[in-house]
Design an enzyme around this catalytic site. Structure first.
Site, PDB file in Angstrom:
ATOM      1  N   LYS A 132       0.874  -1.188   0.000  1.00 16.56           N
ATOM      2  CA  LYS A 132       0.000   0.000   0.000  1.00 16.56           C
ATOM      3  C   LYS A 132       0.904   1.228   0.000  1.00 16.56           C
ATOM      4  O   LYS A 132       1.962   1.224   0.653  1.00 16.56           O
ATOM      5  CB  LYS A 132      -0.864  -0.038   1.263  1.00 16.56           C
ATOM      6  CG  LYS A 132      -1.835   1.129   1.415  1.00 16.56           C
ATOM      7  CD  LYS A 132      -2.694   0.924   2.672  1.00 16.56           C
ATOM      8  CE  LYS A 132      -3.715   2.038   2.836  1.00 16.56           C
ATOM      9  NZ  LYS A 132      -4.556   1.821   4.031  1.00 16.56           N
ATOM     10  N   SER A 172      -9.482   2.162   3.424  1.00 10.01           N
ATOM     11  CA  SER A 172      -8.620   2.924   2.558  1.00 10.01           C
ATOM     12  C   SER A 172      -7.665   2.039   1.740  1.00 10.01           C
ATOM     13  O   SER A 172      -7.021   2.538   0.823  1.00 10.01           O
ATOM     14  CB  SER A 172      -7.822   3.941   3.355  1.00 10.01           C
ATOM     15  OG  SER A 172      -6.981   3.299   4.268  1.00 10.01           O
ATOM     16  N   SER A 204      -9.732  -0.288   7.568  1.00 10.40           N
ATOM     17  CA  SER A 204      -9.186  -0.139   6.218  1.00 10.40           C
ATOM     18  C   SER A 204      -8.514  -1.346   5.591  1.00 10.40           C
ATOM     19  O   SER A 204      -8.130  -1.267   4.424  1.00 10.40           O
ATOM     20  CB  SER A 204      -8.213   1.048   6.181  1.00 10.40           C
ATOM     21  OG  SER A 204      -8.938   2.235   6.384  1.00 10.40           O
TER      22      SER A 204
END
Lengths: 492, 483, 95
Positions: free
Chosen positions: A81, A156, A180
């Site tokens: 990420k 997210s 997330s």
């Protein structure tokens, strides 16, 4: 092995293939890079690809395999990420503020996974500064859900989940501050784990809410998550909040024995607000575990409904301070021709941050400001303890707490943009877990109208093993986790 | 109208550690800009603080040094504001629960009395970087080498009633922290910075007036002048019925006034909240005891001991004690020579004068304590007259060996043998009949003057080595017997 | 709890965010909605509950006082928007 089968194979299978030389790391890496090249235009899951470096690492891995000096992830390609700082590789955090930021250091998680031989393919798109549940706030554009391109992947860590689900990598990393990892895992039909707070080092992870953030793996199976978790975990002297607790070999300790496992179902999660079809899928998954010997109990988490208010004071407050360093002075976005210092600050920040980030900074600043600290921030910290104590009491009676990972399946783009609260409600089942610092995972629990839904399992502090075992058993007895979006239809 | 001045002082002390409070960067002074600022100091994305154990130890040492209660569970907080020399946009400090709680610091005043100042608290925090305004035409340069240096902020109650007390406090604080070895407390170099909170009120009133804060005064002298000039300013306003604006001001040494700090005009709401990247510092009794055991003798105790053990005057003690290197030096000389008062005279007189002339500190003195004690011993036992001792002192300074070697080499031994001296007196009397006659004819007063002539002659003849006290005595006798 | 646009502007200044005149009403409205959400906290009695900063009762670890970092100025300042002679540059600040 068929191309698609390779792209959707779990890490455990790939290790086997690498080990018996059926495939090389270089071949694997090329396959994933090709998939990224083919599908990223429509999914927008990846913001930075590191093809050269990946191939170089892959070749090095192949050399290790030939020598027989392998580690737990040698030759396994992965995506990080874009919240994990990667030395020499752009790290944007989904924001214009860091659009060109190239860190001079690796996050500890990145270092550890590199040390275990993993091959980094690139960086995944995400909600800006990890603030969001749909990956619609990214400066680099929204990420599409590979199951339905008109729907969000969750957030997210939306880019990570979408990349994994669409075969761009067998393993991805994410971070989870209020859900997330778990919520996008649920929406994309993959397995995602948020470890206990302190289990994994936060050093080098761009901070959102310091007392809530935790990094974790997302993969196709609980088994893979167990492997990755061991690789990622451990005390870090550079992170004062990382726990001085030994790291089990979660993978070799995996067990399908759930006989007598006490699973608590909070009445507050299974109330009338729960969508009946989500309930159906979740209960079906729990029925499987019951069949395998687990015992279901009704429990109470009486202060559950305060979680969202508590979270939306604490997280923005911590974030408002964590994001103050983005001022256009030492790194990151700087506005054009600032007239004076105040202009530099105001325009750099207002132009560099998106709307949701600015809103949360405002909320957080307000909650800490003179006259409001007691009523908001301090109060929220108190309620946080009350919520945590609910869990502690519940864990005296049960070993695991179960429920939905998200209130529904993936929703269409733009459908929750009118009211920020509507978006915040996506995390209604996940927020409390971060407040209490507990480990939680989401494992696929079938489809609803062709869209994935996840079962959330919450464990006691530092007892990731038990929830991994339960998911492992579930995945042993069912094939929900094997479901994949139709990769062929992605770019059409 | 007579106004009473009420002041509280906040001193920011840079703690003497190798590395910074939250990172491993060096704290050494004088490096090129930003070479001692690592990713943590720069507040780079993802960076986290880790607490330096020595900073904690120094803080506890200070607390015990003033007999304060130690905060056994202290917490760091974020103090949030925007300024370019503050990289994270917040300073990590301690607001709610400091590491050192209330204590009393007894300040020696010039008249020898001790004035108790209540210390409210002392807490750990990180220093900010430096802004450089003169280097670039249209920009300000930011150097973050200093960012992250450990500070101890020491806060007093508003117990000061005069500039003299404030200066005495700062001097005593400087002395204490150097004794404790926790800081070099150097105001000129910025390792000890003073903010003064000052308000006025009518004599006899109980209430506190509106205060202003004068920030970053960096010398004892400026502290005194800043207080006086701010007193004048506030008194003038109050005299004409005006009101004092609560604000931050700077002392301008050139103009000898204080002025308002423009950049701090924007009202600051610091929004303190517990630092989530750090955990509470827990200090147990065992730790406190260990630190207590390691405390050196403190200035007040040393002063008492010097007065009792060495019989030095209070005045001399007030000059010998504050600098512990000086105190140690004195003690070595006093012990080795057995002549404490003489030692004090030499150290505070000739040695200090020479050190000042050459801009050396006592630790850089070319005359070691051992060497000086040699000199003092020889004066004490009569081998050297005071006058010749000065010659020996100069020779010691030049590195010509020790006192005995110099005395021997130059033949400076004071003659105190009475028969030798008698012979000298007899000789000078015989050689100067006119002056003898004058002496006999003169009165008391004139005689005193004339005897100086004879002493001078003897000194010349003996190359200064005759013992002057004995010469005087013998002369008096001989000359008396002549008349 | 409702907030006025002036309240929002004050908070924005503290946070160094510039909100345009035209955006202010909508920003205020959405901001108010979030505050309404968190006002739920008023309905719970937390008398004598110790605030929780961190989920576990950990204590701060101490690091030995050793210099560990080398001069990494070049790499760290590579991302600087404006620099000269080793300094970061900002528009002139008048103290």
């Amino acid at each position: 092995m068929a191309e698609n089968a390779l792209l959707t194979a779990p890490v455990s299978k790939l290790k086997q293939l690498l080990g018996d030389r059926t495939v090389s790391s270089e071949e694997l890496t090329k396959a994933y890079l090709a998939q990224i090249a083919a599908e990223n235009a429509s999914l927008n899951a990846v913001v930075t690809v590191c093809a050269e470096e990946a191939l170089a690492s892959a070749r090095e891995a192949d050399a290790q395999i030939a020598r027989g000096t392998t580690r737990s992830l040698t030759g396994i390609p992965l995506l990080h990420k874009d919240i994990f700082c990667t030395e020499g590789v752009r790290t944007t955090c989904g924001s214009r503020m860091l659009e060109s930021f190239v860190p001079a250091y690796d996050a500890t998680v990145v270092t550890k996974m590199k040390a275990e031989g993993a091959v980094m393919l690139g960086k995944c798109n995400m909600d800006e500064f990890a603030m969001g549940s749909s990956n619609e706030t990214s400066f680099f554009g929204p990420v599409k859900n590979p199951w339905d391109l008109s729907c969000v992947p969750g957030g997210s860590s939306g880019g990570s989940a979408a990349a994994l689900a669409s075969g761009m990598a067998p393993l991805v990393t994410g971070t989870d501050t209020g859900g997330s990892i778990r919520q996008p895992a649920s929406l994309c039909g993959v397995t995602g784990l948020k470890p206990t707070y302190g289990r994994v080092s936060r050093l080098g992870i761009i901070a959102f809410a310091s007392s809530l953030d935790q990094a974790g793996p997302m993969a196709r199976t609980a088994e893979d998550c167990a492997l990755a978790l061991t690789a990622m975990s451990g005390i870090d002297p550079g992170d004062s909040t990382s726990a001085d607790i030994s790291v089990p070999d979660f993978h070799s300790a995996l067990s399908t024995d759930v006989n007598g496992l006490r699973i608590g179902l909070p009445r507050e999660y299974f109330n009338d607000d729960l969508d009946s079809r989500v309930r159906e899928n979740v209960m079906a998954a729990l029925a499987e575990l019951e069949r395998a010997g687990a015992i279901l109990h009704d429990i109470d988490l009486p202060h559950s409904h305060y979680a969202i208010a508590t979270y939306y004071v604490i997280a923005p407050a911590e974030a408002s301070a964590n994001l103050a360093r983005y001022d256009g002075v030492r790194f990151g976005y700087r506005c054009d021709a600032p007239a004076d210092l105040e202009d530099l600050y105001q325009r750099s920040r207002s132009e560099g941050f998106g709307e949701e980030v600015q809103r949360r900074i405002l909320v957080g600043t307000y909650a800490l400001s003179a006259g409001f600290y007691d009523a908001y921030f301090n109060k929220a910290q108190q309620v946080r303890r009350v919520i945590t104590e609910d869990f502690q009491r519940a864990f005296e009676q049960v070993d695991v707490i179960a429920g939905p990972a998200a209130p529904g399946v993936a929703f269409p783009f733009g459908s929750k943009q009118q009211d920020p609260i509507a978006m915040y409600m996506e995390d209604i089942y996940t927020l409390a877990v971060n407040l209490a610092g507990l480990p939680g995972l989401s494992t696929p629990a079938g489809l609803i109208d062709g869209m994935p839904v996840g079962l959330q399992l919450i464990g006691k502090p530092f007892d990731e093993q038990t929830i991994l075992n339960a998911a492992f058993r579930l995945q042993n007895d069912t094939d929900w986790h094997l479901a994949c979006p139709d990769l062929a239809s992605l770019s059409s | 109208m007579s106004w009473e001045i009420v002041m509280g002082l906040e001193v920011h002390l840079q703690l003497a550690t190798q590395s910074k409070i939250f990172s491993g960067s060096s704290t050494q002074f004088g490096a090129s800009p930003n070479v001692q600022a690592d990713a943590v100091d720069l507040g780079m994305p993802g960076m986290l603080p880790v607490l330096n154990e020595e900073a904690v130890r120094h803080a506890v040492t200070f607390g015990l040094g003033i007999g304060a209660r130690i905060g056994q569970r202290s917490v760091f907080d974020r103090k949030n504001y925007f300024y370019p020399d503050l990289p994270k946009g917040y300073q990590v400090s301690q607001f709610f629960a400091p590491i050192v709680c209330e204590g009393i610091f007894e300040v020696p005043l010039e008249n020898g009395s001790l004035y108790p100042i209540r210390i409210t608290r002392a807490h750990l925090e990180e220093d900010a970087g430096k802004s450089v305004h003169d280097e670039f035409a249209h920009e300000t340069g930011i150097d973050l080498n200093r960012a992250g240096t450990p500070l101890l902020e020491i806060v007093t109650e508003p117990d000061f009633r005069s500039a003299e007390q404030a200066v005495a406090y700062l001097k005593a604080l400087h002395s204490l922290v150097t004794y404790l070895g926790i800081s070099d407390g150097n105001m000129a170099e910025g390792s000890m910075r003073c903010d003064i909170n000052i308000s006025l009120r009518k004599q006899g009133s109980d209430e506190l007036g509106t205060r202003t804060e004068i920030k970053n005064v960096n010398s004892f002298r400026f502290v005194e002048r800043a207080i006086h000039s701010e007193y004048e300013r506030q008194a003038e306003i109050l005299e004409r019925g005006g009101a004092i604006t609560q604000e931050t001001r700077l002392y301008d040494a050139d103009k000898d006034t204080t002025r308002s700090m423009r950049s701090k005009e924007v009202a600051n709401d610091y929004r303190y909240f517990p630092e989530p990247d750090l955990l509470p510092i827990v200090i147990d009794e065992a730790y406190i005891d260990a630190v207590r055991q390691s405390l050196p003798e403190l200035p007040t105790a040393k002063r008492e001991r010097f007065l009792a053990e060495y019989g030095v005057s209070e005045y001399d003690a007030s000059l010998l004690v504050p600098n512990h290197d000086m105190a140690d030096y004195f003690e070595s000389v006093a012990r080795a020579s057995g002549a404490a008062k003489l030692a004090a005279n030499w150290i505070l007189g000739d040695l200090s004068a020479a050190l000042n002339r050459h801009e050396l500190s006592i630790t850089e003195s070319p005359i070691s304590a051992e060497l000086l004690s040699g000199l003092v011993s020889r004066v004490e036992d009569g081998t050297l007259s005071s006058k010749l001792a000065k010659q020996v002192f100069d020779a010691l300074w030049q590195g010509e060996g020790d006192a005995d070697q110099i005395i021997a080499a130059r033949g400076l031994k004071q003659v105190s043998d009475s028969s030798a001296l008698e012979a000298m007196v007899t000789e000078v009397i015989a050689n100067n009949p006119d002056q003898v006659a004058q002496y006999i004819a003169a009165d008391e007063a004139k005689r005193k003057k004339l005897s100086g002539f004879f002493v001078g002659q003897i000194m010349k003849a003996s190359q200064g080595q005759a013992n002057p006290q004995m010469i005087n005595q013998l002369l008096l006798e001989k000359l008396e017997s002549q008349s | 709890m409702s907030v006025t646009p002036q309240d929002v502007e004050k908070v924005a200044l503290l946070a160094r965010l510039a909100i345009s005149e035209s955006d202010l009403p909508e920003v205020t409205e959405r901001f108010s909605r979030v505050l309404n959400l968190v006002d739920e906290l008023n309905t719970i009695d937390t008398e004598s509950v110790t605030p929780m900063s961190n989920p576990h009762d950990m204590e701060q670890r101490l690091r030995p006082d050793i210099v560990t970092r080398d001069d990494n100025r070049k790499a760290l300042m590579a991302s600087a928007p404006a620099q000269e002679q080793g300094y970061f540059l900002v528009p002139k600040v008048i103290d």
